[in-house]
Design a protein around this motif. Structure first.
Motif, PDB file in Angstrom:
ATOM      1  N   PRO A 134      25.815   2.007  -9.607  1.00  0.00           N
ATOM      2  CA  PRO A 134      24.569   1.151 -10.440  1.00  0.00           C
ATOM      3  C   PRO A 134      23.921   1.887 -11.406  1.00  0.00           C
ATOM      4  CG  PRO A 134      23.944   1.796  -7.977  1.00  0.00           C
ATOM      5  CD  PRO A 134      25.325   2.384  -8.107  1.00  0.00           C
ATOM      6  N   ALA A 135      23.375   1.027 -12.201  1.00  0.00           N
ATOM      7  CA  ALA A 135      22.625   1.582 -13.456  1.00  0.00           C
ATOM      8  C   ALA A 135      21.418   2.228 -13.078  1.00  0.00           C
ATOM      9  CB  ALA A 135      22.311   0.240 -14.231  1.00  0.00           C
ATOM     10  N   ARG A 136      20.674   1.843 -11.917  1.00  0.00           N
ATOM     11  CA  ARG A 136      19.559   2.477 -11.563  1.00  0.00           C
ATOM     12  C   ARG A 136      19.800   3.974 -11.215  1.00  0.00           C
ATOM     13  NH1 ARG A 136      14.636   0.428  -8.375  1.00  0.00           N
ATOM     14  NH2 ARG A 136      13.532   2.254  -7.836  1.00  0.00           N
ATOM     15  N   GLU A 137      20.783   4.341 -10.284  1.00  0.00           N
ATOM     16  CA  GLU A 137      21.398   5.547 -10.064  1.00  0.00           C
ATOM     17  C   GLU A 137      21.810   6.372 -11.239  1.00  0.00           C
ATOM     18  OE1 GLU A 137      24.668   7.757  -7.201  1.00  0.00           O
ATOM     19  OE2 GLU A 137      24.624   5.795  -7.301  1.00  0.00           O
ATOM     20  N   LEU A 138      22.582   5.653 -11.997  1.00  0.00           N
ATOM     21  CA  LEU A 138      23.194   6.389 -13.127  1.00  0.00           C
ATOM     22  C   LEU A 138      21.921   6.784 -14.207  1.00  0.00           C
ATOM     23  CD1 LEU A 138      26.113   4.356 -14.005  1.00  0.00           C
ATOM     24  CD2 LEU A 138      26.242   6.759 -13.108  1.00  0.00           C
ATOM     25  N   GLY A 139      20.930   6.018 -14.336  1.00  0.00           N
ATOM     26  CA  GLY A 139      19.762   6.228 -15.304  1.00  0.00           C
ATOM     27  C   GLY A 139      19.089   7.543 -14.937  1.00  0.00           C
ATOM     28  N   LYS A 140      18.872   7.678 -13.375  1.00  0.00           N
ATOM     29  CA  LYS A 140      18.074   8.690 -12.725  1.00  0.00           C
ATOM     30  C   LYS A 140      18.951   9.892 -12.766  1.00  0.00           C
ATOM     31  CE  LYS A 140      15.457   6.321  -9.057  1.00  0.00           C
ATOM     32  NZ  LYS A 140      15.456   6.234  -7.616  1.00  0.00           N
ATOM     33  N   LEU A 141      20.219   9.962 -12.863  1.00  0.00           N
ATOM     34  CA  LEU A 141      21.173  11.065 -13.110  1.00  0.00           C
ATOM     35  C   LEU A 141      20.958  11.553 -14.433  1.00  0.00           C
ATOM     36  CD1 LEU A 141      24.101  10.093 -10.701  1.00  0.00           C
ATOM     37  CD2 LEU A 141      22.422  11.679 -10.214  1.00  0.00           C
ATOM     38  N   CYS A 142      21.297  10.605 -15.408  1.00  0.00           N
ATOM     39  CA  CYS A 142      21.267  10.814 -16.719  1.00  0.00           C
ATOM     40  C   CYS A 142      19.741  11.484 -17.139  1.00  0.00           C
ATOM     41  CB  CYS A 142      21.230   9.723 -17.607  1.00  0.00           C
ATOM     42  SG  CYS A 142      23.054   9.025 -17.657  1.00  0.00           S
ATOM     43  N   ARG A 171      16.638  16.453 -18.646  1.00  0.00           N
ATOM     44  CA  ARG A 171      15.594  17.515 -18.261  1.00  0.00           C
ATOM     45  C   ARG A 171      16.606  18.940 -18.507  1.00  0.00           C
ATOM     46  NH1 ARG A 171      13.524  13.124 -15.323  1.00  0.00           N
ATOM     47  NH2 ARG A 171      14.703  13.704 -13.445  1.00  0.00           N
ATOM     48  N   ALA A 172      17.766  18.732 -17.780  1.00  0.00           N
ATOM     49  CA  ALA A 172      18.470  20.086 -17.739  1.00  0.00           C
ATOM     50  C   ALA A 172      18.960  20.474 -19.074  1.00  0.00           C
ATOM     51  CB  ALA A 172      19.635  19.947 -16.840  1.00  0.00           C
ATOM     52  N   GLY A 173      19.119  19.699 -20.040  1.00  0.00           N
ATOM     53  CA  GLY A 173      19.252  20.187 -21.448  1.00  0.00           C
ATOM     54  C   GLY A 173      20.892  19.850 -21.804  1.00  0.00           C
ATOM     55  N   VAL A 186      26.168  22.107 -13.717  1.00  0.00           N
ATOM     56  CA  VAL A 186      25.992  20.777 -13.221  1.00  0.00           C
ATOM     57  C   VAL A 186      25.302  20.951 -11.676  1.00  0.00           C
ATOM     58  CG1 VAL A 186      27.030  18.625 -12.378  1.00  0.00           C
ATOM     59  CG2 VAL A 186      28.003  19.894 -14.343  1.00  0.00           C
ATOM     60  N   PHE A 187      25.802  21.850 -11.104  1.00  0.00           N
ATOM     61  CA  PHE A 187      25.265  22.023  -9.740  1.00  0.00           C
ATOM     62  C   PHE A 187      23.720  22.471  -9.789  1.00  0.00           C
ATOM     63  CE2 PHE A 187      25.150  24.525  -5.642  1.00  0.00           C
ATOM     64  CZ  PHE A 187      25.336  23.479  -4.777  1.00  0.00           C
ATOM     65  N   ARG A 188      23.417  23.371 -10.710  1.00  0.00           N
ATOM     66  CA  ARG A 188      21.805  23.948 -10.935  1.00  0.00           C
ATOM     67  C   ARG A 188      20.938  22.589 -11.384  1.00  0.00           C
ATOM     68  NH1 ARG A 188      20.863  29.186 -10.774  1.00  0.00           N
ATOM     69  NH2 ARG A 188      22.765  30.577 -10.743  1.00  0.00           N
ATOM     70  N   CYS A 189      21.556  21.546 -11.993  1.00  0.00           N
ATOM     71  CA  CYS A 189      21.083  20.378 -12.548  1.00  0.00           C
ATOM     72  C   CYS A 189      20.592  19.527 -11.165  1.00  0.00           C
ATOM     73  CB  CYS A 189      21.634  19.881 -13.465  1.00  0.00           C
ATOM     74  SG  CYS A 189      21.149  17.988 -13.781  1.00  0.00           S
ATOM     75  N   VAL A 190      21.735  19.474 -10.349  1.00  0.00           N
ATOM     76  CA  VAL A 190      21.579  18.562  -9.332  1.00  0.00           C
ATOM     77  C   VAL A 190      20.787  19.154  -8.028  1.00  0.00           C
ATOM     78  CG1 VAL A 190      22.955  17.760  -7.103  1.00  0.00           C
ATOM     79  CG2 VAL A 190      23.668  17.639  -9.378  1.00  0.00           C
ATOM     80  N   LEU A 191      20.897  20.355  -8.021  1.00  0.00           N
ATOM     81  CA  LEU A 191      19.844  21.177  -7.084  1.00  0.00           C
ATOM     82  C   LEU A 191      18.360  21.089  -7.568  1.00  0.00           C
ATOM     83  CD1 LEU A 191      21.274  24.661  -6.426  1.00  0.00           C
ATOM     84  CD2 LEU A 191      21.170  22.817  -4.701  1.00  0.00           C
ATOM     85  N   ALA A 192      18.013  21.164  -8.912  1.00  0.00           N
ATOM     86  CA  ALA A 192      16.756  20.993  -9.447  1.00  0.00           C
ATOM     87  C   ALA A 192      16.244  19.542  -9.185  1.00  0.00           C
ATOM     88  CB  ALA A 192      16.759  21.472 -10.782  1.00  0.00           C
TER      89      ALA A 192
END
Length: 174
Positions: free
Chosen positions: A48-56, A61-63, A89-95
């Motif tokens: 869904p767009a909402r989930e993708l928006g949050k991930l983007c 933020r991670a640059g 990617v993993f560090r971004c997800v953890l943050a």
């Protein structure tokens, strides 16, 4: 039934976010240097767009992503795919995963007790495990996505030699 092998470190939510974030980056790598819209990401990932928006937003933020200055609601990589590894990617997800938890619970339960030998042993083990995971993830850059995509559809083989190969000059390799 789901097994531990289906998850990184046995955490299903972390694995899903890691996989979804990598899917987003894969679409950006395959589309580079063009930017990608949220609609394209929805079609590619089925999320869904909402989930993708949050991930983007987390990737920004991670640059790792930036908004396309020429088109709103479109993203592009901030650097070449070879510069981004799965560790990034993993560090971004953890943050991103730790941010909401930090807002909800500023203090940890049992934080007022003194650390003991078990705490120190487990902490040392967790540090070693994390270092090992990061080391392995660091070996996989996103430019591998380009290579694997190119290998999926090999060019058709020619049945005859090209015209330039019929010249009188033959090269021998030793």
């Amino acid at each position: 039934m789901t097994t531990v092998e289906d998850y990184i470190l046995g955490n299903g939510a972390l694995h899903d976010r890691f996989f979804a974030t990598t899917e987003i980056l894969a679409k950006l790598v395959s589309s580079a240097p063009r930017s990608v819209s949220l609609t394209q990401l929805e079609e590619e990932t089925g999320r869904p767009a909402r989930e993708l928006g949050k991930l983007c937003a987390g990737l920004v933020r991670a640059g790792l992503l930036t908004a396309d200055p020429r088109a709103s609601e479109r993203w592009m990589l901030t650097c070449d795919a070879s510069m981004v590894t799965l560790e990034d990617v993993f560090r971004c997800v953890l943050a991103e995963q730790q941010t909401p938890q930090a807002r909800k619970a500023p203090g940890k339960a049992g934080a007022d007790r003194a650390p003991n030998d078990v705490d120190l042993l487990v902490m040392q083990a967790m540090i070693a495990i994390n270092q090992s995971v990061f080391k392995h993830l660091r070996q996989f850059s996103l430019d591998r996505l380009k290579i694997s995509a190119a290998g999926m559809f090999p060019a058709p083989r020619r049945t005859s030699r090209p015209a330039f190969a019929n010249s009188a000059f033959d090269v021998a390799l030793t």
